[in-house]
Design a protein around this motif. Structure first.
Motif, PDB file in Angstrom:
ATOM      1  N   ILE A   1      -5.127  12.396  -0.135  1.00 52.82           N
ATOM      2  CA  ILE A   1      -4.348  11.173  -0.294  1.00 52.82           C
ATOM      3  C   ILE A   1      -4.496  10.683  -1.721  1.00 52.82           C
ATOM      4  O   ILE A   1      -5.599  10.670  -2.277  1.00 52.82           O
ATOM      5  CB  ILE A   1      -4.831  10.074   0.679  1.00 52.82           C
ATOM      6  CG1 ILE A   1      -4.487  10.437   2.124  1.00 52.82           C
ATOM      7  CG2 ILE A   1      -4.202   8.725   0.336  1.00 52.82           C
ATOM      8  CD1 ILE A   1      -4.983   9.423   3.141  1.00 52.82           C
ATOM      9  N   SER A   2      -3.389  10.276  -2.318  1.00 50.36           N
ATOM     10  CA  SER A   2      -3.420   9.657  -3.646  1.00 50.36           C
ATOM     11  C   SER A   2      -2.551   8.410  -3.629  1.00 50.36           C
ATOM     12  O   SER A   2      -1.534   8.352  -2.940  1.00 50.36           O
ATOM     13  CB  SER A   2      -2.944  10.628  -4.721  1.00 50.36           C
ATOM     14  OG  SER A   2      -1.608  11.048  -4.468  1.00 50.36           O
ATOM     15  N   ARG A   3      -2.965   7.409  -4.375  1.00 52.08           N
ATOM     16  CA  ARG A   3      -2.240   6.137  -4.427  1.00 52.08           C
ATOM     17  C   ARG A   3      -1.280   6.129  -5.612  1.00 52.08           C
ATOM     18  O   ARG A   3      -1.515   6.741  -6.647  1.00 52.08           O
ATOM     19  CB  ARG A   3      -3.219   4.973  -4.565  1.00 52.08           C
ATOM     20  CG  ARG A   3      -4.197   4.823  -3.401  1.00 52.08           C
ATOM     21  CD  ARG A   3      -3.511   4.403  -2.116  1.00 52.08           C
ATOM     22  NE  ARG A   3      -2.724   3.193  -2.280  1.00 52.08           N
ATOM     23  CZ  ARG A   3      -3.248   1.943  -2.270  1.00 52.08           C
ATOM     24  NH1 ARG A   3      -4.553   1.784  -2.066  1.00 52.08           N
ATOM     25  NH2 ARG A   3      -2.483   0.894  -2.428  1.00 52.08           N
TER      26      ARG A   3
ATOM     27  N   GLN B   1      -6.519  -3.464   1.661  1.00 51.88           N
ATOM     28  CA  GLN B   1      -6.331  -2.097   1.181  1.00 51.88           C
ATOM     29  C   GLN B   1      -7.417  -1.169   1.729  1.00 51.88           C
ATOM     30  O   GLN B   1      -7.133  -0.070   2.203  1.00 51.88           O
ATOM     31  CB  GLN B   1      -6.396  -2.082  -0.353  1.00 51.88           C
ATOM     32  CG  GLN B   1      -5.425  -3.009  -1.049  1.00 51.88           C
ATOM     33  CD  GLN B   1      -4.051  -2.419  -1.195  1.00 51.88           C
ATOM     34  OE1 GLN B   1      -3.899  -1.340  -1.765  1.00 51.88           O
ATOM     35  NE2 GLN B   1      -3.062  -3.102  -0.674  1.00 51.88           N
ATOM     36  N   ASP B   2      -8.665  -1.629   1.682  1.00 54.85           N
ATOM     37  CA  ASP B   2      -9.770  -0.791   2.154  1.00 54.85           C
ATOM     38  C   ASP B   2      -9.669  -0.521   3.648  1.00 54.85           C
ATOM     39  O   ASP B   2     -10.017   0.576   4.113  1.00 54.85           O
ATOM     40  CB  ASP B   2     -11.110  -1.469   1.834  1.00 54.85           C
ATOM     41  CG  ASP B   2     -11.417  -1.492   0.344  1.00 54.85           C
ATOM     42  OD1 ASP B   2     -10.800  -0.704  -0.398  1.00 54.85           O
ATOM     43  OD2 ASP B   2     -12.262  -2.305  -0.077  1.00 54.85           O
TER      44      ASP B   2
ATOM     45  N   THR C   1      -7.133   2.267   4.071  1.00 53.24           N
ATOM     46  CA  THR C   1      -7.706   3.544   3.640  1.00 53.24           C
ATOM     47  C   THR C   1      -8.644   4.102   4.704  1.00 53.24           C
ATOM     48  O   THR C   1      -8.585   5.296   5.042  1.00 53.24           O
ATOM     49  CB  THR C   1      -8.459   3.366   2.311  1.00 53.24           C
ATOM     50  OG1 THR C   1      -7.546   2.933   1.296  1.00 53.24           O
ATOM     51  CG2 THR C   1      -9.114   4.664   1.876  1.00 53.24           C
TER      52      THR C   1
ATOM     53  N   PHE D   1       1.295   5.284  -0.870  1.00 51.47           N
ATOM     54  CA  PHE D   1       0.445   6.462  -1.050  1.00 51.47           C
ATOM     55  C   PHE D   1       1.231   7.754  -0.838  1.00 51.47           C
ATOM     56  O   PHE D   1       2.278   7.768  -0.177  1.00 51.47           O
ATOM     57  CB  PHE D   1      -0.764   6.416  -0.115  1.00 51.47           C
ATOM     58  CG  PHE D   1      -0.461   6.570   1.348  1.00 51.47           C
ATOM     59  CD1 PHE D   1      -0.566   7.804   1.977  1.00 51.47           C
ATOM     60  CD2 PHE D   1      -0.095   5.476   2.114  1.00 51.47           C
ATOM     61  CE1 PHE D   1      -0.297   7.951   3.331  1.00 51.47           C
ATOM     62  CE2 PHE D   1       0.176   5.604   3.470  1.00 51.47           C
ATOM     63  CZ  PHE D   1       0.075   6.845   4.083  1.00 51.47           C
TER      64      PHE D   1
ATOM     65  N   HIS E   1      -8.109   7.723   6.856  1.00 52.62           N
ATOM     66  CA  HIS E   1      -9.077   8.818   6.846  1.00 52.62           C
ATOM     67  C   HIS E   1      -9.629   9.089   8.247  1.00 52.62           C
ATOM     68  O   HIS E   1      -9.831  10.254   8.638  1.00 52.62           O
ATOM     69  CB  HIS E   1     -10.205   8.518   5.863  1.00 52.62           C
ATOM     70  CG  HIS E   1      -9.818   8.711   4.427  1.00 52.62           C
ATOM     71  ND1 HIS E   1      -9.417   9.933   3.924  1.00 52.62           N
ATOM     72  CD2 HIS E   1      -9.757   7.844   3.386  1.00 52.62           C
ATOM     73  CE1 HIS E   1      -9.134   9.813   2.645  1.00 52.62           C
ATOM     74  NE2 HIS E   1      -9.322   8.541   2.294  1.00 52.62           N
TER      75      HIS E   1
ATOM     76  N   TYR F   1       0.872  -1.174   0.000  1.00 48.00           N
ATOM     77  CA  TYR F   1       0.000   0.000   0.000  1.00 48.00           C
ATOM     78  C   TYR F   1       0.910   1.225   0.000  1.00 48.00           C
ATOM     79  O   TYR F   1       1.442   1.622   1.027  1.00 48.00           O
ATOM     80  CB  TYR F   1      -0.903  -0.011   1.242  1.00 48.00           C
ATOM     81  CG  TYR F   1      -2.002   1.019   1.256  1.00 48.00           C
ATOM     82  CD1 TYR F   1      -3.340   0.643   1.075  1.00 48.00           C
ATOM     83  CD2 TYR F   1      -1.741   2.369   1.478  1.00 48.00           C
ATOM     84  CE1 TYR F   1      -4.362   1.573   1.105  1.00 48.00           C
ATOM     85  CE2 TYR F   1      -2.757   3.309   1.502  1.00 48.00           C
ATOM     86  CZ  TYR F   1      -4.067   2.913   1.316  1.00 48.00           C
ATOM     87  OH  TYR F   1      -5.087   3.843   1.349  1.00 48.00           O
TER      88      TYR F   1
ATOM     89  N   ARG G   1       0.211  -1.962  -5.279  1.00 47.95           N
ATOM     90  CA  ARG G   1      -1.002  -2.072  -4.476  1.00 47.95           C
ATOM     91  C   ARG G   1      -1.527  -3.504  -4.576  1.00 47.95           C
ATOM     92  O   ARG G   1      -1.857  -3.997  -5.640  1.00 47.95           O
ATOM     93  CB  ARG G   1      -2.054  -1.050  -4.895  1.00 47.95           C
ATOM     94  CG  ARG G   1      -2.531  -1.134  -6.326  1.00 47.95           C
ATOM     95  CD  ARG G   1      -3.521  -0.019  -6.640  1.00 47.95           C
ATOM     96  NE  ARG G   1      -2.839   1.255  -6.816  1.00 47.95           N
ATOM     97  CZ  ARG G   1      -3.489   2.426  -6.876  1.00 47.95           C
ATOM     98  NH1 ARG G   1      -4.798   2.462  -6.760  1.00 47.95           N
ATOM     99  NH2 ARG G   1      -2.816   3.546  -7.052  1.00 47.95           N
TER     100      ARG G   1
END
Length: 422
Positions: free
Chosen positions: A327-329, A307-308, A311, A199, A315, A197, A333
């Motif tokens: 945030i950007s990936r 991954q979720d 995330t 980011f 947040h 992951y 991944r």
């Protein structure tokens, strides 16, 4: 009639008798620069194509991006049998400052039993073993009860977008199992890997004169400090490791205690989220309140977290700070993934490591990531086994022991017999 065992023993002896040619092939691969970036694989792909053609194979070129060539070749005419894939990447990481090398990065020389040069361990020696095995089976006219495909990809070291996933997504390679000759320890192939992951986090503030801080403006860097402290709490998460993979995790920890003993202190990485704040950039000059700051973060995920999940955690923590962020990936991944040790592609390698060396062998987890995840995403069981001097990978003075190259090649050719003839 030749028995399977007799054939296997014969082929292992062929590797032993022709080991000088094997090492020469690996040496020639190292002598051809193939750094990525820039990623031009023209010269090395041409060399491999010519080498295979001399053995009588028919090879296909696929250009996935400018000067990035995937080379695919298949032997065996029985489509009703099992189909095994040999996979390796021809690109290497940049050589860096040549003054810090004790020898030329494109040396390819053998000195005191070591093959020297960039890619020796990652992974031109392993790739050479696959190519040598593939070519030998063709030259000896071994009638395979199935098919063997060799896939040489040009793009693994920068994320692999134009290599394995490109071939799989375009259905240019198919198979029932796959062996990747990525570096591993002598007796322990990697049959699973943690997820990735990556980011970028960007935090926004308000500019102002530095002499008025903290009463004026809003400092993006100090907000980023708070954000980083929250991100690092990913390591503290108590992960519920699924029962099905606990034996693999325990074997991997045993490996770190008993084999790579210098890694003993790192056992917790197997069941924790690792967090590396790898890059930070912010502000303009010391007397200006910075209006933005950006970090790049590399997290590796164990089984039990997705991954979720990551995330949502990020947040939740960052929202609670009340900061202005986005945030950007980018980059790798994936979730943690593995191939069961009892799968035929795993047993064909693990059993033959023991057969060739007489040493106990078992599969372990990889704490990083590789092309293996793409095969698993396409439901192709896969493992990694290749010659390597692990401390030299991606560093200066990369090298590999010649005896390791020969041993791996013997395992490769024996595994083809066990996998396809079973």
């Amino acid at each position: 009639m030749t028995t399977k065992q007799a054939l296997k023993d014969r082929l292992i002896q062929e590797i032993e008798d022709n080991q000088a040619d094997l090492i020469d092939l690996c040496s020639q691969l190292i002598k051809i620069p193939s750094e990525n970036p820039p990623g031009d694989s023209t010269k090395i792909t041409t060399f491999i194509d010519d080498y295979l053609k001399e053995a009588g194979t028919h090879n296909l070129w696929y250009e996935s991006a400018d000067k990035m060539y995937n080379l695919v070749s298949t032997i065996g005419s029985d489509p009703n049998g099992k189909h095994l894939i040999f996979c390796g990447h021809s690109d290497v990481v940049p050589t860096g400052d040549h003054s810090k090398w004790d020898f030329s990065p494109t040396s390819g020389e053998v000195v005191d039993g070591w093959l020297l040069g960039r890619g020796a361990s990652d992974m031109k020696a392993g790739l050479g073993g696959l190519i040598f095995t593939f070519a030998m089976l063709k030259k000896l006219n071994i009638e395979l009860p199935g098919q063997l495909t060799l896939a040489v990809v040009p793009d693994e070291e920068t994320g692999g977008e134009y290599g394995v996933p490109w071939l799989l997504d375009n259905q240019l390679i198919v198979g029932d199992g796959c062996l990747i000759a990525e570096p591993s320890s002598r007796y322990n192939p990697t049959i699973g890997q943690k997820g990735s992951y990556w980011f970028k986090l960007k935090v926004f503030g308000e500019p102002g004169h530095g002499s008025l801080s903290p009463l004026a403006g809003h400092n993006a860097i100090t907000d980023m400090i708070d954000a980083i402290n929250e991100i690092r709490k990913l390591w503290e998460l108590d992960i519920d490791i699924p029962e099905r993979v606990k034996p693999l995790i325990e074997k991997s920890k045993r490996y770190m205690r008993e084999v790579e003993t210098d890694r003993e202190a790192f056992q917790p990485v197997m069941d924790h989220v690792t967090v590396n704040i790898g890059k930070i950039q912010g502000g303009t000059k010391s007397n200006m309140i910075p209006e933005s700051c950006e970090v790049e973060v590399d997290c590796r995920l164990p089984f039990g977290i997705t991954q979720d999940d990551v995330t949502a955690f990020l947040h939740e923590k960052l929202d609670a700070l009340g900061i202005n962020y986005e945030i950007s990936r980018f980059g790798f991944r994936s979730n943690a993934n593995y191939t069961h040790a009892d799968n035929p592609v795993c047993t064909s390698i693990i059993n033959n490591i023991h057969y060739v060396t007489g040493h106990e062998s078992y599969g372990v987890m990889q704490w990083a990531s590789s092309d293996a995840r793409h095969f698993r995403e396409h439901n192709i069981p896969v493992l990694q086994y290749g010659p390597a001097y692990l401390p030299s990978i991606h560093g200066y003075n990369e090298k590999v022991q010649v005896e390791d190259i020969i041993r791996c090649c013997k395992v490769y050719i024996a595994a083809v017999v066990d996998y396809l003839f079973d």
